[in-house]
Write an enzyme that holds these catalytic residues in place. Structure first.
Site, PDB file in Angstrom:
ATOM      1  N   GLU A   1       0.836  -1.204   0.000  1.00 23.39           N
ATOM      2  CA  GLU A   1       0.000   0.000   0.000  1.00 23.39           C
ATOM      3  C   GLU A   1       0.871   1.254   0.000  1.00 23.39           C
ATOM      4  O   GLU A   1       1.904   1.292   0.652  1.00 23.39           O
ATOM      5  CB  GLU A   1      -0.877  -0.016   1.257  1.00 23.39           C
ATOM      6  CG  GLU A   1      -1.846   1.139   1.332  1.00 23.39           C
ATOM      7  CD  GLU A   1      -2.956   0.881   2.342  1.00 23.39           C
ATOM      8  OE1 GLU A   1      -3.808   0.011   2.061  1.00 23.39           O
ATOM      9  OE2 GLU A   1      -2.956   1.533   3.391  1.00 23.39           O
TER      10      GLU A   1
ATOM     11  N   ARG B   1     -15.808   4.157   4.112  1.00 27.36           N
ATOM     12  CA  ARG B   1     -16.519   5.336   4.596  1.00 27.36           C
ATOM     13  C   ARG B   1     -15.542   6.498   4.755  1.00 27.36           C
ATOM     14  O   ARG B   1     -15.859   7.639   4.470  1.00 27.36           O
ATOM     15  CB  ARG B   1     -17.189   5.051   5.946  1.00 27.36           C
ATOM     16  CG  ARG B   1     -18.053   6.237   6.367  1.00 27.36           C
ATOM     17  CD  ARG B   1     -18.380   6.204   7.825  1.00 27.36           C
ATOM     18  NE  ARG B   1     -17.189   6.340   8.643  1.00 27.36           N
ATOM     19  CZ  ARG B   1     -17.177   6.206   9.951  1.00 27.36           C
ATOM     20  NH1 ARG B   1     -18.274   5.878  10.585  1.00 27.36           N
ATOM     21  NH2 ARG B   1     -16.054   6.357  10.628  1.00 27.36           N
TER      22      ARG B   1
HETATM   23  P1  FAD Z   1     -18.309   1.268   7.254  1.00 29.87           P
HETATM   24  O1  FAD Z   1     -18.343  -0.071   6.635  1.00 29.87           O
HETATM   25  O2  FAD Z   1     -19.329   2.270   6.806  1.00 29.87           O
HETATM   26  O3  FAD Z   1     -18.412   1.083   8.831  1.00 29.87           O
HETATM   27  C1  FAD Z   1     -18.164   2.188   9.708  1.00 29.87           C
HETATM   28  C2  FAD Z   1     -18.935   2.018  11.010  1.00 29.87           C
HETATM   29  O4  FAD Z   1     -20.346   2.129  10.748  1.00 29.87           O
HETATM   30  C3  FAD Z   1     -18.744   0.655  11.667  1.00 29.87           C
HETATM   31  O5  FAD Z   1     -18.761   0.860  13.068  1.00 29.87           O
HETATM   32  C4  FAD Z   1     -19.967  -0.126  11.226  1.00 29.87           C
HETATM   33  O6  FAD Z   1     -20.306  -1.155  12.164  1.00 29.87           O
HETATM   34  C5  FAD Z   1     -21.023   0.960  11.178  1.00 29.87           C
HETATM   35  N1  FAD Z   1     -22.091   0.720  10.195  1.00 29.87           N
HETATM   36  C6  FAD Z   1     -21.951   0.229   8.938  1.00 29.87           C
HETATM   37  N2  FAD Z   1     -23.143   0.165   8.331  1.00 29.87           N
HETATM   38  C7  FAD Z   1     -24.054   0.655   9.209  1.00 29.87           C
HETATM   39  C8  FAD Z   1     -25.481   0.867   9.156  1.00 29.87           C
HETATM   40  N3  FAD Z   1     -26.192   0.539   8.074  1.00 29.87           N
HETATM   41  N4  FAD Z   1     -26.087   1.405  10.254  1.00 29.87           N
HETATM   42  C9  FAD Z   1     -25.378   1.737  11.371  1.00 29.87           C
HETATM   43  N5  FAD Z   1     -24.027   1.556  11.470  1.00 29.87           N
HETATM   44  C10 FAD Z   1     -23.381   1.021  10.399  1.00 29.87           C
HETATM   45  N6  FAD Z   1      -9.657   5.788   5.469  1.00 29.87           N
HETATM   46  C11 FAD Z   1      -9.465   6.797   4.577  1.00 29.87           C
HETATM   47  O7  FAD Z   1      -9.839   7.966   4.870  1.00 29.87           O
HETATM   48  N7  FAD Z   1      -8.850   6.565   3.363  1.00 29.87           N
HETATM   49  C12 FAD Z   1      -8.443   5.320   2.996  1.00 29.87           C
HETATM   50  O8  FAD Z   1      -7.899   5.144   1.905  1.00 29.87           O
HETATM   51  C13 FAD Z   1      -8.647   4.229   3.905  1.00 29.87           C
HETATM   52  N8  FAD Z   1      -8.264   2.954   3.574  1.00 29.87           N
HETATM   53  C14 FAD Z   1      -8.535   1.919   4.446  1.00 29.87           C
HETATM   54  C15 FAD Z   1      -8.217   0.606   4.071  1.00 29.87           C
HETATM   55  C16 FAD Z   1      -8.476  -0.469   4.938  1.00 29.87           C
HETATM   56  C17 FAD Z   1      -8.147  -1.883   4.518  1.00 29.87           C
HETATM   57  C18 FAD Z   1      -9.049  -0.214   6.219  1.00 29.87           C
HETATM   58  C19 FAD Z   1      -9.312  -1.353   7.192  1.00 29.87           C
HETATM   59  C20 FAD Z   1      -9.374   1.089   6.595  1.00 29.87           C
HETATM   60  C21 FAD Z   1      -9.139   2.159   5.721  1.00 29.87           C
HETATM   61  N9  FAD Z   1      -9.483   3.483   6.045  1.00 29.87           N
HETATM   62  C22 FAD Z   1      -9.271   4.509   5.157  1.00 29.87           C
HETATM   63  C23 FAD Z   1     -10.084   3.775   7.352  1.00 29.87           C
HETATM   64  C24 FAD Z   1     -11.625   3.704   7.297  1.00 29.87           C
HETATM   65  O9  FAD Z   1     -12.127   4.721   6.471  1.00 29.87           O
HETATM   66  C25 FAD Z   1     -12.138   3.861   8.732  1.00 29.87           C
HETATM   67  O10 FAD Z   1     -11.797   2.742   9.500  1.00 29.87           O
HETATM   68  C26 FAD Z   1     -13.617   4.193   8.859  1.00 29.87           C
HETATM   69  O11 FAD Z   1     -13.827   4.600  10.220  1.00 29.87           O
HETATM   70  C27 FAD Z   1     -14.559   3.039   8.547  1.00 29.87           C
HETATM   71  O12 FAD Z   1     -14.588   2.761   7.220  1.00 29.87           O
HETATM   72  P2  FAD Z   1     -15.450   1.520   6.629  1.00 29.87           P
HETATM   73  O13 FAD Z   1     -15.343   1.605   5.167  1.00 29.87           O
HETATM   74  O14 FAD Z   1     -15.079   0.272   7.296  1.00 29.87           O
HETATM   75  O15 FAD Z   1     -16.922   1.993   7.118  1.00 29.87           O
END
Ligand code: FAD
Length: 286
Positions: A17, A107
């Site tokens: 990455e 997200r």
């Molecule tokens: P989601 O899947 O939306 O989940 C976020 C939270 O919301 C969780 O607590 C989940 O349980 C909850 N949730 C999900 N759906 C619902 C629903 N329908 N109702 C209520 N609650 C819900 N960040 C960046 O800014 N840029 C990046 O490039 C980046 N790359 C990443 C790559 C990886 C592999 C990982 C693990 C993380 C990365 N992150 C990045 C960090 C990430 O954006 C954060 O961890 C963020 O807080 C959560 O993102 P997510 O896509 O998992 O969110």
């Protein structure tokens, strides 16, 4: 190449990455790091998306260089917090025009001022939107120790199932420092019907501050064995770097020995760290 096709292969794959610079002046340095990492022949390189979308164009520029100039499959990231339907449509057009076949949908971390766009609240909303409009291979994030904002792990897994059902082709985990956490997580999500490939995300910790920062952001547990390493070597930069590379390499050796074939390494723009790991596992992966 579509990453979903890569993940069908039986041989071990290793991906790295890189992250975009905050300022354009540092773009050349990051492109240089990406070039050196690409020279190690990883199976793909992911390019993160700056918090709050501040470095949106840089992500795509770096991804294009990796694919077109360094000839490595690439996975640009895209986040909800800074995206509107209009900006996503534009981004999808640019991804397609660049010949890129993959996108990692997140997200995003919440910006400090709390301001976010409201078109996509959860990653699953953005995954669904992209799946309905493109045939890109879509990756999503998952959290073996539970996402820091989610009170109950079982809710986190239900939301993860929703996200996968919305159209994720594969998942990559948050970093963790004990492989048993990954193995247990896999067992729990498979029981809940999540069947897509789940790449373990391995973070080589090469200095003490990096560990404190990462743990504060993610809530990841630091096992006693790793804590002792950081306590002992943390004030000696060269020793800590070597110990961090060895620890991450040992995690990878254990994963491969237990039949895990696709592994993602958070190499953080550090070609020397990526190279150290590749050297340590060279005979295991070819
Ligand atoms: P989601 O899947 O939306 O989940 C976020 C939270 O919301 C969780 O607590 C989940 O349980 C909850 N949730 C999900 N759906 C619902 C629903 N329908 N109702 C209520 N609650 C819900 N960040 C960046 O800014 N840029 C990046 O490039 C980046 N790359 C990443 C790559 C990886 C592999 C990982 C693990 C993380 C990365 N992150 C990045 C960090 C990430 O954006 C954060 O961890 C963020 O807080 C959560 O993102 P997510 O896509 O998992 O969110």
């Amino acid at each position: 190449m579509r990453i979903s096709d890569l993940l069908k292969q039986e041989n071990v794959t290793i991906s790295f990455e890189v992250f975009p610079p905050k300022k354009i002046e540092n773009m050349e340095t990051v492109i240089g790091a990406a070039r050196s990492i690409a020279a190690l022949h990883p199976d793909f390189i992911s390019v993160t998306y700056g918090a709050a979308g501040t470095t949106r164009e840089y992500t795509l520029d770096i991804a294009k260089a990796i694919r077109n100039d360094f000839n490595v499959t690439v996975l640009p990231h895209l986040t909800c917090v800074s995206s509107t339907e209009e900006s996503v449509s534009g981004m999808l057009g640019m991804i397609r025009a660049a010949g890129i076949e993959n996108v990692m949908v997140l997200r995003g971390d919440m910006p400090k001022d709390g301001h976010t766009e409201k078109d996509f609240l959860h990653a699953s909303d953005l995954v669904r939107y992209i799946r309905e409009r493109s045939d890109l291979c879509i990756g999503g994030a998952c959290y073996p120790e539970g996402h820091i904002e989610c009170e109950h792990k079982k809710d986190d897994i239900s939301f993860l199932k929703e996200k996968v059902d919305a159209g994720c082709d594969f998942l990559t985990t948050q970093m963790y420092f004990d492989n048993n956490i990954y193995y247990n997580f896999l067992y729990r999500i498979r029981e809940k019907g999540i069947t897509v490939p789940v790449l373990p995300g391995i973070m080589p910790i090469t200095n003490k501050r990096q560990l404190a920062r990462s743990v504060a952001l993610s809530g990841t547990d630091v096992p006693a064995r790793f804590r002792a390493i950081v306590d002992h070597f943390g004030d000696h930069p060269a020793a800590m770097k070597q110990a961090g590379i060895i620890y991450a390499s040992e995690q990878i050796v254990d994963l491969i020995a237990n039949g895990v074939t696709h592994i993602h390494v958070y190499s953080m723009n550090k070609p020397d760290v990526a190279e150290g790991i590749m050297n340590n596992i060279s005979a295991l992966i070819r």
